[in-house]
Write a protein that holds these residues in place. Structure first.
Motif, short mmCIF file in Angstrom:
data_model
loop_
_atom_site.label_atom_id
_atom_site.label_comp_id
_atom_site.label_asym_id
_atom_site.label_seq_id
_atom_site.Cartn_x
_atom_site.Cartn_y
_atom_site.Cartn_z
N ARG A 1 0.80 -1.21 0.00
CA ARG A 1 0.00 0.00 0.00
C ARG A 1 0.84 1.27 0.00
O ARG A 1 0.33 2.36 -0.16
N ASN B 1 0.66 4.89 -2.06
CA ASN B 1 -0.42 5.86 -1.88
C ASN B 1 -0.30 6.69 -0.61
O ASN B 1 -1.19 7.46 -0.28
N SER C 1 -13.15 6.52 -8.07
CA SER C 1 -12.07 6.93 -7.18
C SER C 1 -12.64 7.61 -5.93
O SER C 1 -13.74 8.17 -5.95
N TYR D 1 -11.06 3.09 4.09
CA TYR D 1 -9.65 3.36 4.40
C TYR D 1 -9.33 2.87 5.81
O TYR D 1 -10.21 2.79 6.66
N PRO E 1 -5.91 3.12 1.61
CA PRO E 1 -7.10 2.48 1.02
C PRO E 1 -7.07 0.97 1.16
O PRO E 1 -6.01 0.35 1.04
N LYS E 2 -8.22 0.39 1.42
CA LYS E 2 -8.30 -1.06 1.52
C LYS E 2 -8.17 -1.71 0.15
O LYS E 2 -7.70 -2.84 0.03
N ASP E 3 -8.60 -1.01 -0.88
CA ASP E 3 -8.48 -1.49 -2.26
C ASP E 3 -8.08 -0.32 -3.15
O ASP E 3 -8.41 0.84 -2.85
N ARG E 4 -7.42 -0.61 -4.27
CA ARG E 4 -7.02 0.42 -5.20
C ARG E 4 -7.64 0.16 -6.57
O ARG E 4 -7.97 -0.98 -6.91
N TYR F 1 -5.19 11.61 0.55
CA TYR F 1 -5.06 10.16 0.44
C TYR F 1 -6.13 9.67 -0.53
O TYR F 1 -7.26 10.17 -0.51
N HIS F 2 -5.77 8.70 -1.38
CA HIS F 2 -6.73 8.26 -2.39
C HIS F 2 -6.50 6.80 -2.73
O HIS F 2 -5.54 6.18 -2.28
N ASN F 3 -7.41 6.26 -3.53
CA ASN F 3 -7.36 4.83 -3.85
C ASN F 3 -6.95 4.55 -5.29
O ASN F 3 -7.19 3.47 -5.81
N GLU G 1 -4.25 3.95 -8.28
CA GLU G 1 -2.89 3.49 -8.60
C GLU G 1 -2.31 4.43 -9.63
O GLU G 1 -2.80 4.50 -10.77
#
Length: 237
Positions: A3, A6, A91, A130, A201-204, A232-234, A236
């Motif tokens: 992670r 990010n 996003s 998040y 983020p838990k997923d991107r 902060y963002h998800n 890639e």
């Protein structure tokens, strides 16, 4: 991949961003000194910020002025606010501000959101996607050595990654200093390449085309808002 990519989306290192970078650290250092005392040895949060500021080549006089403000009894007070944003193409963003004027902060962030035709969410609408974690990164120790140090000091951690010898430990924010101390006790000249408390983020997701263009415009415009400290963002990138 982990992670880590990010973690620090907002702090541009270009020459044009130096003024804002200095201002960001000045506010954070002032607030940390006001909350916990002006002596770094007795205020771990202040010590950590000063170390980070020096790594990012923030001039010593900027750091000193921020601390001297507290010693002189200056009455400034900053508040941390987080805005949750739905961006293009699925996003999401967590926009963290440190401000002495809430009305100005929300007005400036909303202006960016409106210009980019994205949407601000209500409290908790994005945050649940998040994790609020500390991240400590370094090299020079084996994974086994790191695990032994954490276990010996009874430190729970969320995850541990080893990327070609570069170790990343994810843990609870309250354990940041415990983790660093445990690692330093194993190797006292360790250099921490990552030292963050952030929203991960838990997923991107991956964006392309117009969605990516809008997202990059959104990041650029948020970076120009004085009160914005971190984004902060998800996505890639």
């Amino acid at each position: 991949m982990g992670r880590f990519p990010n973690i620090a989306a907002a702090k541009a290192k270009t020459g044009a961003a130096k003024g804002k970078l200095y201002g960001m650290y000045a506010k954070e250092i002032y607030q940390a000194a006001k909350n916990g005392g002006v002596t770094p040895e007795g205020n771990p949060s202040l010590k950590r910020l000063i170390e980070k500021a020096k790594k990012e080549q923030v001039p010593s006089d900027v750091i000193k002025r921020a601390i001297d403000k507290v010693s002189s009894g200056a009455g400034e007070n900053y508040e941390t606010l987080t805005y949750e944003v739905f961006g293009p193409g699925g996003s999401t963003l967590m926009v963290e501000c440190l401000t002495d004027n809430v009305n100005r902060s929300v007005s400036d962030v909303r202006a960016v959101i409106n210009k980019c035709h994205v949407k601000m969410g209500g409290m908790g609408s994005v945050a649940y996607m998040y994790d609020n974690l500390c991240t400590v990164g370094f090299g020079g120790l084996s994974e086994d050595d790191v695990m032994d140090a954490l276990i010996a000091n009874d430190i729970d951690f969320v995850d541990l990654e080893n990327n070609d010898g570069n170790i990343l430990i994810y843990g609870n924010p309250s354990d940041l200093f415990k983790i660093k101390e445990a690692i330093s006790n194993v190797k006292n000249d360790i250099e921490f390449t990552v030292d963050e408390i952030s929203m991960l983020p838990k997923d991107r997701i991956t964006l392309t085309g117009e969605d990516l263009e809008i997202f990059n415009k959104l990041l650029d415009m948020l970076d120009e808002v004085d009160d914005v400290q971190n984004v902060y963002h998800n996505v890639e990138l």
